[in-house]
Design a protein around this motif. Sequence first.
Motif, PDB file in Angstrom:
ATOM      1  N   ALA A 263       1.182  -1.327   0.055  1.00 38.11           N
ATOM      2  CA  ALA A 263      -0.107   0.093   0.404  1.00 38.11           C
ATOM      3  C   ALA A 263       0.771   1.407   0.056  1.00 38.11           C
ATOM      4  CB  ALA A 263      -0.716   0.106   1.110  1.00 38.11           C
ATOM      5  N   ASP A 264       0.407   2.126  -0.555  1.00 39.09           N
ATOM      6  CA  ASP A 264       1.195   3.902  -0.739  1.00 39.09           C
ATOM      7  C   ASP A 264       0.615   4.286   0.050  1.00 39.09           C
ATOM      8  OD1 ASP A 264       2.448   5.820  -2.151  1.00 39.09           O
ATOM      9  OD2 ASP A 264       0.678   6.454  -2.052  1.00 39.09           O
ATOM     10  N   PRO A 265       1.559   5.201   1.364  1.00 45.08           N
ATOM     11  CA  PRO A 265       1.269   6.152   2.566  1.00 45.08           C
ATOM     12  C   PRO A 265       0.115   6.624   1.967  1.00 45.08           C
ATOM     13  CG  PRO A 265       3.547   5.340   2.452  1.00 45.08           C
ATOM     14  CD  PRO A 265       2.842   5.284   0.715  1.00 45.08           C
ATOM     15  N   ARG A 266      -0.110   7.617   0.885  1.00 44.86           N
ATOM     16  CA  ARG A 266      -1.251   8.494   0.297  1.00 44.86           C
ATOM     17  C   ARG A 266      -2.335   8.071  -0.072  1.00 44.86           C
ATOM     18  NH1 ARG A 266      -1.662  13.321  -1.667  1.00 44.86           N
ATOM     19  NH2 ARG A 266      -3.630  14.039  -3.150  1.00 44.86           N
ATOM     20  N   ALA A 267      -2.060   6.158  -0.694  1.00 42.73           N
ATOM     21  CA  ALA A 267      -3.227   5.580  -0.231  1.00 42.73           C
ATOM     22  C   ALA A 267      -3.980   5.539   0.216  1.00 42.73           C
ATOM     23  CB  ALA A 267      -3.017   5.002  -1.828  1.00 42.73           C
ATOM     24  N   LEU A 268      -3.215   4.912   1.459  1.00 38.63           N
ATOM     25  CA  LEU A 268      -3.589   4.577   2.523  1.00 38.63           C
ATOM     26  C   LEU A 268      -4.343   5.363   3.729  1.00 38.63           C
ATOM     27  CD1 LEU A 268      -4.083   1.986   4.883  1.00 38.63           C
ATOM     28  CD2 LEU A 268      -1.700   2.919   5.609  1.00 38.63           C
ATOM     29  N   THR A 269      -3.733   6.437   3.130  1.00 39.11           N
ATOM     30  CA  THR A 269      -4.466   7.926   3.852  1.00 39.11           C
ATOM     31  C   THR A 269      -5.805   8.043   3.140  1.00 39.11           C
ATOM     32  OG1 THR A 269      -2.448   8.545   4.791  1.00 39.11           O
ATOM     33  CG2 THR A 269      -4.554  10.324   4.714  1.00 39.11           C
ATOM     34  N   GLU A 270      -5.707   8.283   2.166  1.00 43.00           N
ATOM     35  CA  GLU A 270      -6.650   8.769   1.508  1.00 43.00           C
ATOM     36  C   GLU A 270      -8.289   7.841   2.221  1.00 43.00           C
ATOM     37  OE1 GLU A 270      -6.260   8.683  -2.321  1.00 43.00           O
ATOM     38  OE2 GLU A 270      -5.325  10.729  -2.425  1.00 43.00           O
ATOM     39  N   ASP A 271      -7.766   6.093   1.843  1.00 39.35           N
ATOM     40  CA  ASP A 271      -8.942   4.987   2.416  1.00 39.35           C
ATOM     41  C   ASP A 271      -9.746   4.970   3.870  1.00 39.35           C
ATOM     42  OD1 ASP A 271      -8.954   3.996  -0.052  1.00 39.35           O
ATOM     43  OD2 ASP A 271      -6.611   2.334   0.378  1.00 39.35           O
ATOM     44  N   ILE A 272      -8.570   6.071   4.970  1.00 37.95           N
ATOM     45  CA  ILE A 272      -8.340   5.784   5.965  1.00 37.95           C
ATOM     46  C   ILE A 272      -9.618   7.383   6.483  1.00 37.95           C
ATOM     47  CG2 ILE A 272      -7.992   6.345   8.746  1.00 37.95           C
ATOM     48  CD1 ILE A 272      -5.074   5.382   7.893  1.00 37.95           C
ATOM     49  N   VAL A 273      -9.177   8.029   5.638  1.00 33.38           N
ATOM     50  CA  VAL A 273     -10.566   9.257   5.729  1.00 33.38           C
ATOM     51  C   VAL A 273     -11.646   9.449   5.052  1.00 33.38           C
ATOM     52  CG1 VAL A 273     -10.817  11.088   4.628  1.00 33.38           C
ATOM     53  CG2 VAL A 273      -8.733  11.135   5.634  1.00 33.38           C
ATOM     54  N   ARG A 274     -11.562   8.024   4.124  1.00 28.36           N
ATOM     55  CA  ARG A 274     -12.965   7.909   2.966  1.00 28.36           C
ATOM     56  C   ARG A 274     -13.905   6.775   4.750  1.00 28.36           C
ATOM     57  NH1 ARG A 274     -10.666   5.037  -0.555  1.00 28.36           N
ATOM     58  NH2 ARG A 274     -10.706   7.300  -2.060  1.00 28.36           N
ATOM     59  N   HIS A 275     -13.167   6.295   5.052  1.00 31.32           N
ATOM     60  CA  HIS A 275     -13.443   4.694   5.666  1.00 31.32           C
ATOM     61  C   HIS A 275     -14.367   5.999   7.311  1.00 31.32           C
ATOM     62  CE1 HIS A 275     -14.637   1.842   8.123  1.00 31.32           C
ATOM     63  NE2 HIS A 275     -13.894   1.814   9.470  1.00 31.32           N
ATOM     64  N   LEU A 276     -13.264   7.042   7.733  1.00 33.55           N
ATOM     65  CA  LEU A 276     -13.782   7.858   8.437  1.00 33.55           C
ATOM     66  C   LEU A 276     -14.842   8.797   7.844  1.00 33.55           C
ATOM     67  CD1 LEU A 276     -10.315   9.069   9.904  1.00 33.55           C
ATOM     68  CD2 LEU A 276     -12.234   8.343  11.410  1.00 33.55           C
ATOM     69  N   ARG A 277     -15.487   8.979   6.995  1.00 30.30           N
ATOM     70  CA  ARG A 277     -16.474   9.729   6.435  1.00 30.30           C
ATOM     71  C   ARG A 277     -17.879   8.688   6.448  1.00 30.30           C
ATOM     72  NH1 ARG A 277     -19.484   9.440   1.784  1.00 30.30           N
ATOM     73  NH2 ARG A 277     -20.299  11.454   1.503  1.00 30.30           N
ATOM     74  N   ASP A 278     -17.018   7.041   6.331  1.00 33.77           N
ATOM     75  CA  ASP A 278     -18.850   6.649   6.815  1.00 33.77           C
ATOM     76  C   ASP A 278     -18.430   6.951   7.837  1.00 33.77           C
ATOM     77  OD1 ASP A 278     -18.616   5.963   3.565  1.00 33.77           O
ATOM     78  OD2 ASP A 278     -16.991   3.861   4.300  1.00 33.77           O
ATOM     79  N   VAL A 279     -17.925   6.313   8.985  1.00 32.81           N
ATOM     80  CA  VAL A 279     -18.392   6.758  10.412  1.00 32.81           C
ATOM     81  C   VAL A 279     -18.996   8.042  10.558  1.00 32.81           C
ATOM     82  CG1 VAL A 279     -17.475   6.108  13.297  1.00 32.81           C
ATOM     83  CG2 VAL A 279     -16.293   4.648  11.192  1.00 32.81           C
TER      84      VAL A 279
END
Length: 579
Positions: A263-279
């Motif tokens: 995983a790329d750190p930037r792509a991983l950060t985007e995935d975490i933010v996207r998941h936090l948006r669902d939360v």
Amino acid sequence: MATQSLYRRYRPRRFDELKGQDHVVRALRNSVINNREGQAYLFSGPRGTGKTSTARILAKVLNCEKLKDGEPCGKCASCASIDVGSSYDVLELDAASNSGVDNMRDLIERAALGNPGRHRVFILDEVHMLSKSAEAALLKTLEEPPEHVVFVLATTDPQKVSETIRSRTQHLQFHLLTTQELKDHVNWVVADAKLVISAEAIDRVVQLGAGSVRDTLSALELVVASGGEVDEQISLDEFIESFIDHDPGRALAAVGAAVQFGADPRALTEDIVRHLRDVFLSLMAPELVQLPKERAEIVSDQARRIGAGSVVRAIEVLGEVLIEIRHAPDARLLLEVSLVKLTRQSASTDVAALMSRIERLEAAAAANRDPTGPITRPVIVDPNTGRAKLGGRATPLVVVQNQQAPNKPEPVQNVAKVVPITTGSTTGGTASSAPSQNIASGAVLSDDEIKRRWPDVVASQKPMVRALYSAVNIIDCKDGLITLGAPSDVHITKSSEHTEALLASLKTIAGKQIKLNFVVAESKRNRNSKSNSIELANEDIEDQVDLAETTKAPKGARSTAIDDLAKAFPGSQIIDDKK
């Protein structure tokens, strides 16, 4: 020869094949059926939602030889030539590479020429890339085109299109597809193309597509080429759980595992933010969460445990990381530092972190004290006497749960008002004020047991109800009728407005219907204060003296004030100055 990609193979060729854009299809189909075609259209929306495909379908409809119900036949010479890209009736330009004024002049010259079909359609993709001079050159022709010319402008960023262009077009906005629509479309493509892929991989493909049909089919093609199974990867739930548990070690281990899987750190950060948006949406607007039912339940539980404040702060911190990560020499280090700040709040000094720590301390302090009343004031002691000052003795406002109230306290005044309260409807709005888990329903309780459990019932209510009933005495309980003593008529009126949840709790623990009667009586606070005042007053009264035990003082033992003054100044003389 290269295999045709899935998104090209399954590109829509009719209006009824478009997915998730019913409002656009309805507007265009009706205009064609009623012969009210526009002279210029502006299609805007995210990538992969069907803007260019819709423009081509519109061109086919305007030139189809066997049009039926606003749909192209797909078999005539005009439709076939448009499908293969060889039609003289359709001119497709990329505004990003044809953004100059010379290109627009060439387009205007072509618009004046004739064509084989009924209409000549000009499709300008990414029209927001046109230069200012090119837009100005296009304005006149766009406003008054030849009768057989139709302009279709497409863009992913309509805000960058000048207002003069937008005002001369019919603006249709395309939307991202919902999760269920994408999943149904992927399942149809898998069945039609006879692809081998697992159900878990389909869910992952839909998640990667993020509402875009083209991105979804591209991800599907990649997964199928990899064997139809999702590559092993770290779950984003690990990061959410580390935020909830304040465990920086768990967050760092999740980052290490994700990077190890590629995983790329930037792509991983985007995935975490996207998941936090669902939360976040699960807390604020659950109907907007586009996740499978099982997954939505997991996210909802995480949202309940983490809280809105922590979610917002995490999104803000990681959003700043996404901006800084572009210029960071080590993107992974920047991500790890931000995760430590989010999981270990003592390492962060920003206002949001400090406020979060204060909220946690206040919650812990509130949990350690009796919720039925305020904290008892400390005893104020007079340093000269060593006894409590009058009016300074602590007022016992806290209700001890295992202490039974006196059976028949004497009211300080006559009963001014009796308010019978019966149980009403306890559905709907009372769900949020239901008793806590420590109040369990059981067999029918006796009156004495109900009186003993009264403090537990009060403690289980909302803060407003607890505050009101902490000043109320339970005078008697007989045959399911509880008599309560309130300090005033105003207090009775206010308490009567919050009896619904209280009666529901009483019914739960007592196993039967309970009624409440309010009477004006001395409150617990006033009664305790009065008893303390009387006690202190009695302590300050001097002991009575028995005159029979007294003796007369010997003569000459008394001293005058002058004698006392002379003793205070040894060697002094008293001069009687009569003047």
